[in-house]
Design a protein around this motif. Structure first.
Motif, mmCIF file in Angstrom:
data_model
loop_
_atom_site.group_PDB
_atom_site.id
_atom_site.type_symbol
_atom_site.label_atom_id
_atom_site.label_comp_id
_atom_site.label_asym_id
_atom_site.label_seq_id
_atom_site.Cartn_x
_atom_site.Cartn_y
_atom_site.Cartn_z
ATOM 1 N N MET A 1 0.897 -1.115 -0.004
ATOM 2 C CA MET A 1 -0.085 -0.119 0.273
ATOM 3 C C MET A 1 0.987 1.277 -0.008
ATOM 4 O O MET A 1 1.903 0.987 0.412
ATOM 5 N N THR A 2 0.354 2.245 -0.458
ATOM 6 C CA THR A 2 0.841 3.559 -0.542
ATOM 7 C C THR A 2 0.810 4.116 0.726
ATOM 8 O O THR A 2 0.235 4.076 1.565
ATOM 9 N N GLY A 3 2.042 5.209 0.861
ATOM 10 C CA GLY A 3 1.778 6.150 2.008
ATOM 11 C C GLY A 3 0.586 6.861 2.282
ATOM 12 O O GLY A 3 0.276 6.889 3.323
ATOM 13 N N ALA A 4 -0.025 7.238 1.148
ATOM 14 C CA ALA A 4 -1.220 7.980 1.222
ATOM 15 C C ALA A 4 -2.439 6.991 1.732
ATOM 16 O O ALA A 4 -3.108 7.444 2.578
ATOM 17 N N GLN A 5 -2.482 5.968 1.281
ATOM 18 C CA GLN A 5 -3.540 4.898 1.821
ATOM 19 C C GLN A 5 -3.191 4.233 3.016
ATOM 20 O O GLN A 5 -4.161 4.617 4.045
ATOM 21 N N ARG A 6 -1.868 4.435 3.583
ATOM 22 C CA ARG A 6 -1.473 4.267 4.959
ATOM 23 C C ARG A 6 -2.302 5.344 6.041
ATOM 24 O O ARG A 6 -2.751 4.929 6.944
ATOM 25 N N SER A 7 -1.875 6.561 5.532
ATOM 26 C CA SER A 7 -2.080 7.524 6.451
ATOM 27 C C SER A 7 -3.639 7.974 6.641
ATOM 28 O O SER A 7 -4.194 8.628 7.460
ATOM 29 N N TYR A 8 -4.478 7.413 5.370
ATOM 30 C CA TYR A 8 -5.581 7.430 5.491
ATOM 31 C C TYR A 8 -6.377 6.162 5.942
ATOM 32 O O TYR A 8 -7.463 6.452 7.027
ATOM 33 N N LEU A 9 -5.774 5.068 5.927
ATOM 34 C CA LEU A 9 -6.600 3.896 6.569
ATOM 35 C C LEU A 9 -6.274 3.830 7.996
ATOM 36 O O LEU A 9 -7.522 3.412 8.642
ATOM 37 N N HIS A 10 -5.295 4.202 8.634
ATOM 38 C CA HIS A 10 -5.199 3.979 9.847
ATOM 39 C C HIS A 10 -6.219 4.998 10.875
ATOM 40 O O HIS A 10 -6.764 4.313 11.757
ATOM 41 N N PRO A 11 -6.306 6.116 10.541
ATOM 42 C CA PRO A 11 -7.429 7.032 11.224
ATOM 43 C C PRO A 11 -8.825 6.338 11.139
ATOM 44 O O PRO A 11 -9.544 6.405 11.976
ATOM 45 N N LEU A 12 -9.018 5.806 9.815
ATOM 46 C CA LEU A 12 -10.450 5.328 9.763
ATOM 47 C C LEU A 12 -10.500 4.090 10.449
ATOM 48 O O LEU A 12 -11.753 3.852 11.087
ATOM 49 N N ALA A 13 -9.435 3.251 10.669
ATOM 50 C CA ALA A 13 -9.289 1.791 11.453
ATOM 51 C C ALA A 13 -9.664 2.338 12.859
ATOM 52 O O ALA A 13 -10.570 1.693 13.668
ATOM 53 N N GLU A 14 -9.081 3.378 13.521
ATOM 54 C CA GLU A 14 -9.286 3.718 14.883
ATOM 55 C C GLU A 14 -10.588 4.178 15.138
ATOM 56 O O GLU A 14 -11.125 3.949 16.070
ATOM 57 N N GLU A 15 -11.179 4.980 14.213
ATOM 58 C CA GLU A 15 -12.450 5.581 14.328
ATOM 59 C C GLU A 15 -13.663 4.206 14.216
ATOM 60 O O GLU A 15 -14.730 4.350 14.928
ATOM 61 N N ALA A 16 -13.227 3.281 13.334
ATOM 62 C CA ALA A 16 -14.083 2.013 13.433
ATOM 63 C C ALA A 16 -13.866 1.008 14.405
ATOM 64 O O ALA A 16 -14.392 0.094 14.697
ATOM 65 N N HIS A 17 -12.783 1.303 15.431
ATOM 66 C CA HIS A 17 -12.467 0.466 16.421
ATOM 67 C C HIS A 17 -12.156 -0.816 15.940
ATOM 68 O O HIS A 17 -12.397 -1.977 16.608
ATOM 69 N N VAL A 18 -11.324 -0.969 14.796
ATOM 70 C CA VAL A 18 -10.818 -2.286 14.126
ATOM 71 C C VAL A 18 -8.949 -1.931 14.005
ATOM 72 O O VAL A 18 -8.618 -0.945 14.106
ATOM 73 N N GLU A 19 -8.686 -2.986 14.197
ATOM 74 C CA GLU A 19 -7.236 -3.278 13.796
ATOM 75 C C GLU A 19 -7.178 -3.259 12.447
ATOM 76 O O GLU A 19 -7.833 -4.220 11.819
#
Length: 72
Positions: A29-47
């Motif tokens: 995955m790209t850096g942009a995907q990583r930086s967007y994915l992790h906050p979304l995952a936190e908000e959804a309470h998933v790892e």
């Protein structure tokens, strides 16, 4: 910049491709995907694993956007 007519017909065009059909989908995955994915995952309470491919990350982002109500 994309004009309104292009945006309205994007679903009908080949601009949007299934991540499973991406030529580079197996790359990390790209850096942009990583930086967007992790906050979304936190908000959804998933790892989320940090070693996803571009295609996997794209699908996970879409899934989490639906789950959190963001961006749709």
């Amino acid at each position: 910049m994309t004009d309104r007519a292009t945006q309205e017909h994007a679903e009908e065009s080949n601009m949007i491709k299934d991540p499973d059909n991406w030529v580079t989908g197996d790359e990390p995955m790209t850096g942009a995907q990583r930086s967007y994915l992790h906050p979304l995952a936190e908000e959804a309470h998933v790892e989320v694993e940090d070693d996803l491919t571009k295609a996997e990350a794209s699908k996970k982002i879409d899934e989490l956007k639906d789950e959190t109500g963001r961006g749709r």
